[in-house]
Design a protein around this motif. Structure first.
Motif, PDB file in Angstrom:
ATOM      1  N   UNK A  31       0.786  -1.254  -0.031  1.00 41.31           N
ATOM      2  CA  UNK A  31       0.112  -0.026  -0.101  1.00 41.31           C
ATOM      3  C   UNK A  31       0.873   1.088   0.089  1.00 41.31           C
ATOM      4  N   UNK A  32       0.419   2.280  -0.656  1.00 43.43           N
ATOM      5  CA  UNK A  32       1.006   3.598  -0.593  1.00 43.43           C
ATOM      6  C   UNK A  32       0.583   4.447   0.619  1.00 43.43           C
ATOM      7  N   UNK A  33       1.320   4.099   1.531  1.00 41.63           N
ATOM      8  CA  UNK A  33       0.846   4.621   2.644  1.00 41.63           C
ATOM      9  C   UNK A  33       1.695   5.463   3.532  1.00 41.63           C
ATOM     10  N   UNK A  34       2.661   5.663   3.019  1.00 44.55           N
ATOM     11  CA  UNK A  34       3.795   6.379   3.857  1.00 44.55           C
ATOM     12  C   UNK A  34       4.685   5.827   5.004  1.00 44.55           C
ATOM     13  N   UNK A  35       4.391   4.478   5.167  1.00 39.77           N
ATOM     14  CA  UNK A  35       5.107   3.620   5.989  1.00 39.77           C
ATOM     15  C   UNK A  35       6.070   2.825   5.412  1.00 39.77           C
ATOM     16  N   UNK A  36       7.261   2.851   6.320  1.00 39.90           N
ATOM     17  CA  UNK A  36       8.569   2.058   5.628  1.00 39.90           C
ATOM     18  C   UNK A  36       8.480   0.646   6.253  1.00 39.90           C
ATOM     19  N   UNK A  37       7.353  -0.171   5.901  1.00 40.12           N
ATOM     20  CA  UNK A  37       7.082  -1.329   6.346  1.00 40.12           C
ATOM     21  C   UNK A  37       7.652  -2.604   5.549  1.00 40.12           C
ATOM     22  N   UNK A  38       7.407  -3.640   5.717  1.00 37.27           N
ATOM     23  CA  UNK A  38       8.217  -4.804   5.107  1.00 37.27           C
ATOM     24  C   UNK A  38       7.723  -5.098   3.669  1.00 37.27           C
ATOM     25  N   UNK A  39       6.816  -4.822   3.291  1.00 39.42           N
ATOM     26  CA  UNK A  39       6.760  -4.647   1.736  1.00 39.42           C
ATOM     27  C   UNK A  39       7.396  -3.508   1.095  1.00 39.42           C
ATOM     28  N   UNK A  40       7.466  -2.421   1.656  1.00 42.46           N
ATOM     29  CA  UNK A  40       8.396  -1.211   1.104  1.00 42.46           C
ATOM     30  C   UNK A  40       9.737  -1.642   1.327  1.00 42.46           C
ATOM     31  N   UNK A  41      10.293  -2.300   2.263  1.00 39.05           N
ATOM     32  CA  UNK A  41      11.744  -2.563   2.344  1.00 39.05           C
ATOM     33  C   UNK A  41      12.034  -3.775   1.257  1.00 39.05           C
ATOM     34  N   UNK A  42      11.193  -4.818   1.236  1.00 36.55           N
ATOM     35  CA  UNK A  42      11.397  -5.692   0.097  1.00 36.55           C
ATOM     36  C   UNK A  42      11.531  -5.140  -1.296  1.00 36.55           C
ATOM     37  N   UNK A  43      10.626  -4.350  -1.492  1.00 34.57           N
ATOM     38  CA  UNK A  43      10.491  -3.669  -2.793  1.00 34.57           C
ATOM     39  C   UNK A  43      12.003  -2.694  -3.106  1.00 34.57           C
ATOM     40  N   UNK A  44      12.307  -2.114  -2.107  1.00 33.72           N
ATOM     41  CA  UNK A  44      13.408  -1.504  -1.868  1.00 33.72           C
ATOM     42  C   UNK A  44      14.810  -2.372  -2.153  1.00 33.72           C
ATOM     43  N   UNK A  45      14.796  -3.544  -1.648  1.00 31.08           N
ATOM     44  CA  UNK A  45      15.754  -4.550  -1.864  1.00 31.08           C
ATOM     45  C   UNK A  45      15.963  -5.093  -3.202  1.00 31.08           C
ATOM     46  N   UNK A  46      14.588  -5.457  -3.668  1.00 35.39           N
ATOM     47  CA  UNK A  46      14.932  -6.104  -5.002  1.00 35.39           C
ATOM     48  C   UNK A  46      15.112  -4.846  -6.036  1.00 35.39           C
ATOM     49  N   UNK A  47      14.732  -3.518  -6.022  1.00 38.84           N
ATOM     50  CA  UNK A  47      15.151  -2.337  -6.683  1.00 38.84           C
ATOM     51  C   UNK A  47      16.657  -2.328  -6.714  1.00 38.84           C
ATOM     52  N   UNK A  48      17.174  -2.374  -5.487  1.00 43.39           N
ATOM     53  CA  UNK A  48      18.743  -2.397  -5.378  1.00 43.39           C
ATOM     54  C   UNK A  48      19.347  -3.538  -6.070  1.00 43.39           C
ATOM     55  N   UNK A  49      18.745  -4.762  -6.023  1.00 46.73           N
ATOM     56  CA  UNK A  49      19.525  -5.933  -6.717  1.00 46.73           C
ATOM     57  C   UNK A  49      19.438  -5.443  -8.230  1.00 46.73           C
ATOM     58  N   UNK A  50      18.383  -5.024  -8.760  1.00 44.85           N
ATOM     59  CA  UNK A  50      17.982  -4.842 -10.334  1.00 44.85           C
ATOM     60  C   UNK A  50      18.980  -3.711 -10.655  1.00 44.85           C
TER      61      UNK A  50
END
Length: 64
Positions: A31-50
């Motif tokens: 969700x686009x909720x302004x919280x740095x939760x586990x889904x956002x952290x996972x997406x960041x990690x995937x972005x970093x890896x890519x």
């Protein structure tokens, strides 16, 4: 998409913008909720890896 710069303390509006950019780039932050939760952290990690970005900072979120 340029690299996302995360710092140790972000406000909810900054996190929301990061979530929107991740989603637009095809990395689901949940969700686009302004919280740095586990889904956002996972997406960041995937972005970093890519993008072959390295981790730095104690929480692994500060990078270019």
């Amino acid at each position: 998409m340029t690299a996302i710069r995360m710092v140790n303390v972000l406000g909810s509006e900054e996190i929301r913008r990061v979530q929107e950019r991740l989603k637009a780039a095809g990395f689901d932050p949940g969700p686009i909720d302004g919280k740095l939760g586990p889904q956002t952290r996972s997406a960041l990690e995937k972005y970093r890896s890519s993008q072959q970005l390295i981790r730095s900072g104690s929480d692994g979120l500060l990078h270019y």
